[in-house]
Design an enzyme around this catalytic site. Sequence first.
Site, PDB file in Angstrom:
ATOM      1  N   PRO A 177       0.787  -1.232   0.000  1.00 40.72           N
ATOM      2  CA  PRO A 177       0.000   0.000   0.000  1.00 40.72           C
ATOM      3  C   PRO A 177       0.824   1.288   0.000  1.00 40.72           C
ATOM      4  CG  PRO A 177      -0.113  -1.090   2.132  1.00 40.72           C
ATOM      5  CD  PRO A 177       0.543  -2.054   1.190  1.00 40.72           C
ATOM      6  N   ASN A 178       0.309   2.243  -0.734  1.00 43.04           N
ATOM      7  CA  ASN A 178       0.844   3.615  -0.840  1.00 43.04           C
ATOM      8  C   ASN A 178       2.119   3.725  -1.680  1.00 43.04           C
ATOM      9  OD1 ASN A 178      -1.194   4.870   0.888  1.00 43.04           O
ATOM     10  ND2 ASN A 178      -0.230   3.736   2.541  1.00 43.04           N
ATOM     11  N   ARG A 221       5.059  10.943  -2.596  1.00 39.48           N
ATOM     12  CA  ARG A 221       4.797  10.586  -1.202  1.00 39.48           C
ATOM     13  C   ARG A 221       6.039  10.811  -0.336  1.00 39.48           C
ATOM     14  NH1 ARG A 221       4.660   4.495   1.255  1.00 39.48           N
ATOM     15  NH2 ARG A 221       3.936   5.051   3.324  1.00 39.48           N
ATOM     16  N   TYR A 258      11.111   8.705   1.259  1.00 40.00           N
ATOM     17  CA  TYR A 258      11.059   7.609   0.283  1.00 40.00           C
ATOM     18  C   TYR A 258      11.740   7.926  -1.055  1.00 40.00           C
ATOM     19  CZ  TYR A 258       7.714   5.736   3.630  1.00 40.00           C
ATOM     20  OH  TYR A 258       7.137   5.252   4.783  1.00 40.00           O
ATOM     21  N   ASN A 306       8.103  -5.475  -0.927  1.00 42.67           N
ATOM     22  CA  ASN A 306       7.990  -4.350  -0.003  1.00 42.67           C
ATOM     23  C   ASN A 306       6.513  -4.285   0.362  1.00 42.67           C
ATOM     24  OD1 ASN A 306       7.825  -2.012   1.447  1.00 42.67           O
ATOM     25  ND2 ASN A 306       8.924  -0.735  -0.054  1.00 42.67           N
ATOM     26  N   ALA A 340       3.098  -0.734   4.881  1.00 49.00           N
ATOM     27  CA  ALA A 340       2.635  -0.808   6.281  1.00 49.00           C
ATOM     28  C   ALA A 340       2.154  -2.202   6.664  1.00 49.00           C
ATOM     29  CB  ALA A 340       1.522   0.215   6.503  1.00 49.00           C
ATOM     30  N   HIS A 373       4.059  -4.597   9.046  1.00 44.83           N
ATOM     31  CA  HIS A 373       4.087  -4.517  10.500  1.00 44.83           C
ATOM     32  C   HIS A 373       2.938  -5.254  11.177  1.00 44.83           C
ATOM     33  CE1 HIS A 373       7.102  -1.685   9.393  1.00 44.83           C
ATOM     34  NE2 HIS A 373       6.234  -0.847   8.848  1.00 44.83           N
ATOM     35  N   ASP A 431       1.239 -15.390   6.133  1.00 46.09           N
ATOM     36  CA  ASP A 431       0.770 -16.755   5.889  1.00 46.09           C
ATOM     37  C   ASP A 431       0.769 -17.079   4.390  1.00 46.09           C
ATOM     38  OD1 ASP A 431       0.468 -17.122   8.584  1.00 46.09           O
ATOM     39  OD2 ASP A 431      -1.722 -17.107   8.590  1.00 46.09           O
ATOM     40  N   GLU A 462      12.524  -9.524   1.820  1.00 45.23           N
ATOM     41  CA  GLU A 462      11.761  -8.346   2.238  1.00 45.23           C
ATOM     42  C   GLU A 462      12.616  -7.100   2.038  1.00 45.23           C
ATOM     43  OE1 GLU A 462      10.898  -8.584   6.422  1.00 45.23           O
ATOM     44  OE2 GLU A 462      10.200  -6.518   6.515  1.00 45.23           O
ATOM     45  N   HIS A 470      12.756  -2.599   2.147  1.00 48.71           N
ATOM     46  CA  HIS A 470      12.160  -1.316   2.521  1.00 48.71           C
ATOM     47  C   HIS A 470      13.055  -0.192   2.024  1.00 48.71           C
ATOM     48  CE1 HIS A 470       9.247  -3.274   5.045  1.00 48.71           C
ATOM     49  NE2 HIS A 470      10.227  -4.041   5.470  1.00 48.71           N
ATOM     50  N   LEU A 471      12.428   0.851   1.522  1.00 47.85           N
ATOM     51  CA  LEU A 471      13.177   2.023   1.078  1.00 47.85           C
ATOM     52  C   LEU A 471      13.843   2.708   2.272  1.00 47.85           C
ATOM     53  CD1 LEU A 471      10.138   2.988  -1.000  1.00 47.85           C
ATOM     54  CD2 LEU A 471      12.377   2.941  -2.099  1.00 47.85           C
ATOM     55  N   SER A 472      13.052   2.916   3.324  1.00 43.30           N
ATOM     56  CA  SER A 472      13.576   3.591   4.510  1.00 43.30           C
ATOM     57  C   SER A 472      14.146   2.554   5.472  1.00 43.30           C
ATOM     58  CB  SER A 472      12.450   4.381   5.197  1.00 43.30           C
ATOM     59  OG  SER A 472      11.424   3.502   5.653  1.00 43.30           O
ATOM     60  N   ARG A 532      13.014   4.549  12.567  1.00 46.10           N
ATOM     61  CA  ARG A 532      11.767   5.311  12.535  1.00 46.10           C
ATOM     62  C   ARG A 532      10.879   4.989  13.749  1.00 46.10           C
ATOM     63  NH1 ARG A 532       9.160   4.887   6.875  1.00 46.10           N
ATOM     64  NH2 ARG A 532       8.040   6.684   7.717  1.00 46.10           N
ATOM     65  N   ARG A 538       7.177   0.607  13.497  1.00 39.98           N
ATOM     66  CA  ARG A 538       7.781   0.085  12.250  1.00 39.98           C
ATOM     67  C   ARG A 538       8.923  -0.894  12.523  1.00 39.98           C
ATOM     68  NH1 ARG A 538       5.459   3.577   8.342  1.00 39.98           N
ATOM     69  NH2 ARG A 538       5.118   5.642   9.211  1.00 39.98           N
TER      70      ARG A 538
HETATM   71  C1  DQA Z   1       8.178   1.076   3.871  1.00 38.41           C
HETATM   72  C2  DQA Z   1       8.230   1.289   5.390  1.00 38.41           C
HETATM   73  C3  DQA Z   1       6.862   1.075   5.998  1.00 38.41           C
HETATM   74  O1  DQA Z   1       6.923   1.302   7.410  1.00 38.41           O
HETATM   75  C4  DQA Z   1       5.864   2.057   5.412  1.00 38.41           C
HETATM   76  O2  DQA Z   1       4.575   1.825   5.945  1.00 38.41           O
HETATM   77  C5  DQA Z   1       5.845   2.024   3.916  1.00 38.41           C
HETATM   78  C6  DQA Z   1       7.114   1.934   3.207  1.00 38.41           C
HETATM   79  C7  DQA Z   1       9.517   1.409   3.191  1.00 38.41           C
HETATM   80  O3  DQA Z   1       9.698   1.012   2.050  1.00 38.41           O
HETATM   81  O4  DQA Z   1      10.351   2.093   3.780  1.00 38.41           O
HETATM   82  O5  DQA Z   1       4.810   2.148   3.297  1.00 38.41           O
HETATM   83  O6  DQA Z   1       7.903  -0.303   3.608  1.00 38.41           O
END
Ligand code: DQA
Length: 150
Positions: free
Chosen positions: A12-13, A20, A25, A76, A79, A82, A89, A100, A102-104, A109, A113
Site C-alpha cells: 500500500p501507498n 509521497r 522515500y 515491499n 505498512a 508490521h 501466511d 523483504e 524497505h526504502l527507509s 523510525r 515500524r
Molecule cells: C516502507 C516502510 C513502511 O513502514 C511504510 O509503511 C511504507 C514503506 C519502506 O519502504 O520504507 O509504506 O515499507
Amino acid sequence: MKNLNIAVIHGPNLNLLGTREPGIYGAETLDQINKEIEQEAKKCGATTEFYQSNIEGQLVDYIHSCAGKIDGIVINAGAYTHYSIALRDAIAAVNIPAVEVHLSNIYKREEFRHTSVIAPVCIGQISGFGAYSYILGLHALLHALGQASS
Ligand code: DQA
C-alpha cells in the site's frame, strides 16, 4: 542454469512514490524503480513481473498466483509489513523464497515500524537504501536461488 522468474511486489501507498514523503522515500516513481529492477534482473539473466496493490486481499491473491510460475519474490509490503498475518501466511503457504525490502530504514523510525511480521517467512531483509534496496534485494534473492539450485 534455469532462467529465473522473479515477482516484485509492492504494498500500500507505494503507487504514490515520487510524491509521497520524498524526504523519506525519495523522488523516484514506482515505474522508474520497476524499470531499474527489470534492467538489473535482465543483466543477471532473470525475468521479472511487477504487482502493486493497496488492498491486502489482492496482495494475498497475487502471492497465491505466484505458485508454480515464480522462482522468487522481492516484497515491499509497506505498512502491512508490521501487522499483516495474512500476508505472512500467504508467503509461507506458497513456499517461494522471498526477500523483504524497505526504502527507509524501518529501525530508525517510529517504534511500530520496528516489527516485521513477514520477516520470519523471508530469507532476509534489506532496509534503508532507498530504491537501491530493491536492487540489493534482487541480488540477494538471485544469490540465494543460485545457491539453492547448485
Ligand atoms: C516502507 C516502510 C513502511 O513502514 C511504510 O509503511 C511504507 C514503506 C519502506 O519502504 O520504507 O509504506 O515499507
